[in-house]
Write a protein that holds these residues in place. Structure first.
Motif, short mmCIF file in Angstrom:
data_model
loop_
_atom_site.label_atom_id
_atom_site.label_comp_id
_atom_site.label_asym_id
_atom_site.label_seq_id
_atom_site.Cartn_x
_atom_site.Cartn_y
_atom_site.Cartn_z
N SER A 208 0.86 -1.19 0.00
CA SER A 208 0.00 0.00 0.00
C SER A 208 0.89 1.23 0.00
CB SER A 208 -0.91 0.01 1.24
OG SER A 208 -1.67 1.20 1.23
N THR A 210 0.10 4.32 0.39
CA THR A 210 -0.22 5.23 1.49
C THR A 210 -0.25 4.52 2.85
OG1 THR A 210 -2.54 4.71 1.09
CG2 THR A 210 -1.67 6.70 0.04
N THR A 213 -5.12 2.61 3.18
CA THR A 213 -6.26 2.12 2.40
C THR A 213 -7.06 1.09 3.21
OG1 THR A 213 -4.96 2.52 0.43
CG2 THR A 213 -6.87 1.10 0.16
N GLU A 355 -8.80 5.61 -14.38
CA GLU A 355 -8.43 6.43 -13.22
C GLU A 355 -7.56 7.60 -13.68
OE1 GLU A 355 -8.19 4.53 -9.09
OE2 GLU A 355 -6.10 5.04 -9.44
O1 F6P Z 1 -8.46 3.71 -5.87
C1 F6P Z 1 -7.70 4.75 -5.38
C2 F6P Z 1 -6.29 4.38 -5.11
O2 F6P Z 1 -5.69 5.47 -4.47
C3 F6P Z 1 -5.51 3.98 -6.34
O3 F6P Z 1 -5.05 5.04 -7.06
C4 F6P Z 1 -4.43 3.15 -5.75
O4 F6P Z 1 -3.81 2.37 -6.70
C5 F6P Z 1 -5.23 2.35 -4.75
O5 F6P Z 1 -6.19 3.26 -4.24
C6 F6P Z 1 -4.44 1.73 -3.63
O6 F6P Z 1 -3.76 2.70 -2.89
P1 F6P Z 1 -2.60 2.32 -1.88
O7 F6P Z 1 -1.51 1.68 -2.64
O8 F6P Z 1 -2.18 3.61 -1.24
O9 F6P Z 1 -3.17 1.35 -0.86
#
Ligand code: F6P
Length: 550
Positions: A208, A210, A213, A355
């Motif tokens: 992830s 971020t 998620t 997206e």
């Molecule tokens: O669907 C939105 C999103 O931010 C995508 O752009 C991204 O690939 C996905 O969620 C997963 O995000 P992360 O890698 O931060 O968990």
């Protein structure tokens, strides 16, 4: 420096294309083939192991000339330069866009804030390679001393679709490790996967960017709880690794810093399979094959960056897409790979494409007055021939299709390959040529049907034809050719975003639903009745709350 902001509909090329469209919109492709015997040759790009024939598209020399002029007027060349050299072209997120740097050779230099990022990229690549080799060779072991047998990638969106598609596509090159993907917050998904796993021999890769998620964190927590039923806290270090930019959050989750594979803000999630997000790919097919995937993508990058636009595969495909989207008003485009290995390719492209270019505000902040991102869909042939091809052949909608095929199969079964490829070729011919009423009548006559029966049936047997297709024929499905193919579509998306004057690298459109889901989730546990929802939403919430425990 920012990307330029030209409203494409205000260019000279656009006006000329509009007028030109009126001239040629009714011309039948087969007519062009009759009047221009060298059309196929002129409209085929042979590059490396790729043979790209776009002659079955509803374009003539003038169309191409004007589309190329549109690319010039919207300053595509400068935009490509800016992206590759690391300018912060993702302005709404104030970031560079450097997935291309992830596959650049060691000798390259790409600067972000004055620092060459290539050495750092290659350090991480080595880290991925070493780790993968240790898992594959059984040097790294689980908490009871057994080698790993299974890998679980826990991620969603760009942290799932790319790796899942590539692992599936390259299964011929796979080693003994079983690779699983858990993405959906649907608890049944994770439970179905857990059912197949032995905690002693499973490695979990939490991916992830971020690390905030909801889906990924919920799945990771559920899996961690399941794991701890069988193992101790200190065993987590052996079984859980993470890929993220958010080191603090990963550590909070309980994964040690030594088990974190970094990624960078300047790579968008949906373009990230080339770095640490590709760890599950590297584990599945080994570092050599992972390198080849990157090499293929880099070769396509070089082609895209250096080739004249008239012979530039991503540019031509992007311009054709704009031609259909904005002039023919085609709503969708289909991707039809004639390889079961590419089963997930269209699904992967849906995120990459929709997206990125599913935007309606231009780079000056104004609402656009023209169509942007198209709808991408598709399934492998020949299966799709027996599913939705009827509509493409005889329906009322214009659906340009990309046919992707490989000359050689991987197991060398020539008999099957001939059958597969005869279908691959026949479909594009049929879509282009169609069948006239006269031909339909003659066929029915040959079946000795009565005259009235012939005239009753004939209209249903007519194929209008003139359905556009692009053929992408590749020598064989290898890690390298797959790398080229994915990079080709990444660049196509970028070109279209530049010309449509949108920001392709943010994704604010996915936020609102997430916010509301969090609000509703809290309400599931509360007794408060009026939360300001509309009557429909509140009714559904009430129904769910009432029945979920009954
Ligand atoms: O669907 C939105 C999103 O931010 C995508 O752009 C991204 O690939 C996905 O969620 C997963 O995000 P992360 O890698 O931060 O968990």
């Amino acid at each position: 420096m920012a990307l330029n902001t030209t409203n494409p509909t205000h260019t000279n090329a656009w006006a000329a294309l509009k007028a030109h469209f009126e001239d040629i919109k009714d011309t039948h492709l087969s007519q062009w083939f009759l009047t221009h015997p060298n059309r196929a040759e002129k409209m085929t790009i042979k590059w490396d192991d790729f043979y790209v024939d776009y002659s079955k598209n509803r374009v003539d020399d003038k169309t191409l000339e004007l589309l190329l002029k549109l690319a010039d007027e919207t300053q595509l060349g400068e935009a490509i330069q800016k992206q590759f050299s690391g300018e912060a072209i993702n302005e709404t997120e104030k970031r560079e866009v450097l997935h291309t740097a992830l596959r650049a050779p060691k000798s390259a230099s790409v600067f972000v804030n004055g620092t060459n990022v290539i050495p750092e990229i290659h350090n991480v690549k080595n880290q991925i390679g070493t780790f993968s080799n240790e898992v594959i060779n059984g040097v790294r072991k689980g908490f009871t001393g057994k080698p790993f047998t299974d890998i679980v990638n826990i991620g969603i969106g760009g942290s799932d679709l790319g790796p899942a598609m590539v692992v599936d596509a390259l299964q011929y090159y796979k080693n003994h490790l079983n690779t699983h993907f858990v993405s959906n917050v649907d608890g049944d998904h994770v439970n179905e996967i857990l059912k197949k796993l032995n905690p002693e021999t499973t490695l979990f890769v939490v991916v992830s960017k971020t690390f905030t998620t909801q889906e990924t964190l919920s799945n990771a927590m559920t899996i961690k709880a399941w794991f701890l039923k069988h193992a101790a806290m200190e065993d987590i270090a052996k079984h859980f690794v993470a890929v993220s930019t958010n080191i603090e959050k990963v550590k909070d989750f309980g994964i040690a810093e030594a088990n974190i594979f970094p990624m960078w803000d300047w790579v968008g999630g949906r373009f990230s399979l080339w770095g640490s997000v590709g760890l599950s790919i590297c584990l599945s097919v080994g570092p050599d094959n992972f390198d080849k995937l990157l090499l293929g993508a880099h070769k396509m990058d070089t082609h895209f960056k250096n080739e004249d636009f008239g012979k530039n595969i991503p540019v031509i495909l992007a311009l054709l897409g704009i031609w259909y989207n904005n002039f023919f008003n085609a709503q969708t485009e289909a991707i039809i790979p004639y390889s079961q290995y590419l089963n997930q390719f269209a699904t992967y492209l849906q995120q990459a494409n929709m997206e990125s270019n599913g935007k309606s505000v231009d780079r000056t902040g104004k609402t656009v007055n023209y169509q942007t991102g198209g709808i991408v869909w598709g399934e492998p042939g020949t299966n799709s021939q027996h599913a939705f091809f009827q509509l493409i052949h005889q329906g009322t909608k214009l659906i340009p299709c990309d046919f992707i095929g490989f000359v050689k199969s991987l197991y060398g079964n020539v008999e099957h390959q001939d059958k597969l490829m005869s279908n691959f070729i026949a479909q594009t011919e049929a879509l282009m040529k169609g069948k006239s009423k006269e031909a339909a009548i003659n066929e029915l006559k040959a079946q000795n049907l009565a005259e009235n029966e012939i005239h009753k049936l004939a209209p249903y047997k007519v194929f209008e034809g003139n359905k556009p297709t692009t053929t992408i024929l590749i020598d064989q499905l290898t890690p390298e050719s797959l790398g080229k193919l994915i990079a080709l579509y990444e660049h196509k998306i970028f070109v279209q975003g530049v010309i449509w004057d949108v920001y392709s690298y943010d994704q604010f459109g996915v936020e609102l639903g997430k916010q509301l889901a969090n609000t509703i989730l809290k309400e599931f546990g509360s007794v408060q009745a009026d939360n300001g929802h509309d009557a429909s939403t509140q009714g559904i919430i009430n129904f769910y709350k009432r029945l979920k425990t009954s």
